[in-house]
Design an enzyme around this catalytic site. Structure first.
Site, PDB file in Angstrom:
ATOM      1  CE  LYS A 185      -1.916   1.755   3.548  1.00  0.00           C
ATOM      2  NZ  LYS A 185      -2.800   2.045   4.701  1.00  0.00           N
ATOM      3  CG  ASN A 221       7.688   6.806  -3.887  1.00  0.00           C
ATOM      4  OD1 ASN A 221       7.030   6.033  -4.579  1.00  0.00           O
ATOM      5  ND2 ASN A 221       7.700   8.123  -4.091  1.00  0.00           N
ATOM      6  NE  ARG A 222       6.615  -0.123   1.628  1.00  0.00           N
ATOM      7  CZ  ARG A 222       5.373  -0.025   1.162  1.00  0.00           C
ATOM      8  NH1 ARG A 222       4.874   1.159   0.861  1.00  0.00           N
ATOM      9  NH2 ARG A 222       4.632  -1.091   0.999  1.00  0.00           N
ATOM     10  CG  LEU A 223      11.823   7.705   0.222  1.00  0.00           C
ATOM     11  CD1 LEU A 223      12.066   8.910  -0.682  1.00  0.00           C
ATOM     12  CD2 LEU A 223      13.153   7.133   0.708  1.00  0.00           C
TER      13      LEU A 223
END
Length: 215
Positions: A10, A192-194
């Site tokens: 997600k 973006n998983r940042l």
């Protein structure tokens, strides 16, 4: 048996966490987040937290416990002091707490030391509990092996008859712990998983050092 979960993904896009918008004290920041989670009405028990200890067998163990209070000193929960977690804390009071609020895409991780709270405070909370919960604390030799569910229910029925119309005293093996934090990390999901990770670390002068961690 096998199940591939690699496509479970997600995008986290609900909020952000920056050095400029956090409180100077992590307990104030926790209070802010906790109130926002409460107001969101998207979590059944926002005070549910995972308590991790190092057991007498040398293995870590985690379980979900309900936090009952937080102050500038730390986080309070109640349990049986003779339980597996109670014995683990007696041997090694270093613990980790974690809160996960998926509807807000947030997590809080607390490292600290656990200590028993004053007996009168445990008395006060025990007195506030429903009768069934009071008797449940007495009847359960928490973490010990029992022969059956029926055994527990029979013991509870016996206690109900014994204490019918009588005041129930808190057993001395049951009470509260205060976890005094030395580190509190706030995690906010980002695209973006940042992800944003802001960690507070307690320093010798009792000030809190604030640092950003890589996601």
């Amino acid at each position: 048996m096998q199940k591939d979960l690699s496509n479970y993904r997600k995008s986290y896009e609900k909020s952000e966490l920056t050095e400029e918008n956090v409180k100077e004290n992590p307990l104030e920041q926790f209070q802010k987040w906790f109130h926002e989670v409460e107001a969101s009405d998207g979590v059944d028990e926002p005070n549910a937290m995972t308590v991790s200890t190092i057991g007498l067998d040398g293995f870590p163990k985690s379980r979900v416990v309900l936090m009952k209070k937080f102050t500038f000193e730390g986080f309070i929960f109640y349990t049986n002091y003779q339980s597996e977690k109670g014995k683990a804390i007696a041997a090694n009071p270093a613990v980790c707490l974690s809160f996960f609020w998926p509807n807000m895409e947030r997590q809080v991780i607390v490292k600290g030391t656990a200590e028993k709270i004053a007996e009168n405070l445990s008395d006060g909370y025990f007195e506030s509990r429903p009768t069934g919960s009071q008797l449940g604390a007495i009847v359960s030799d928490q973490s010990e092996v029992v022969p059956s569910r029926e055994y527990l229910e029979k013991e509870l029925n016996n206690l109900e008859r014994k204490y019918d119309g009588k005041e129930i005293q808190r057993p001395d093996y049951w009470g509260g712990y205060l976890v005094r934090p030395i580190s509190i990390e706030f995690w906010q999901g980002r695209p973006n998983r940042l992800h944003d990770r802001i960690r507070y670390t307690l320093e010798e002068d009792f000030d809190w050092k604030i640092e950003r961690l890589a996601p």
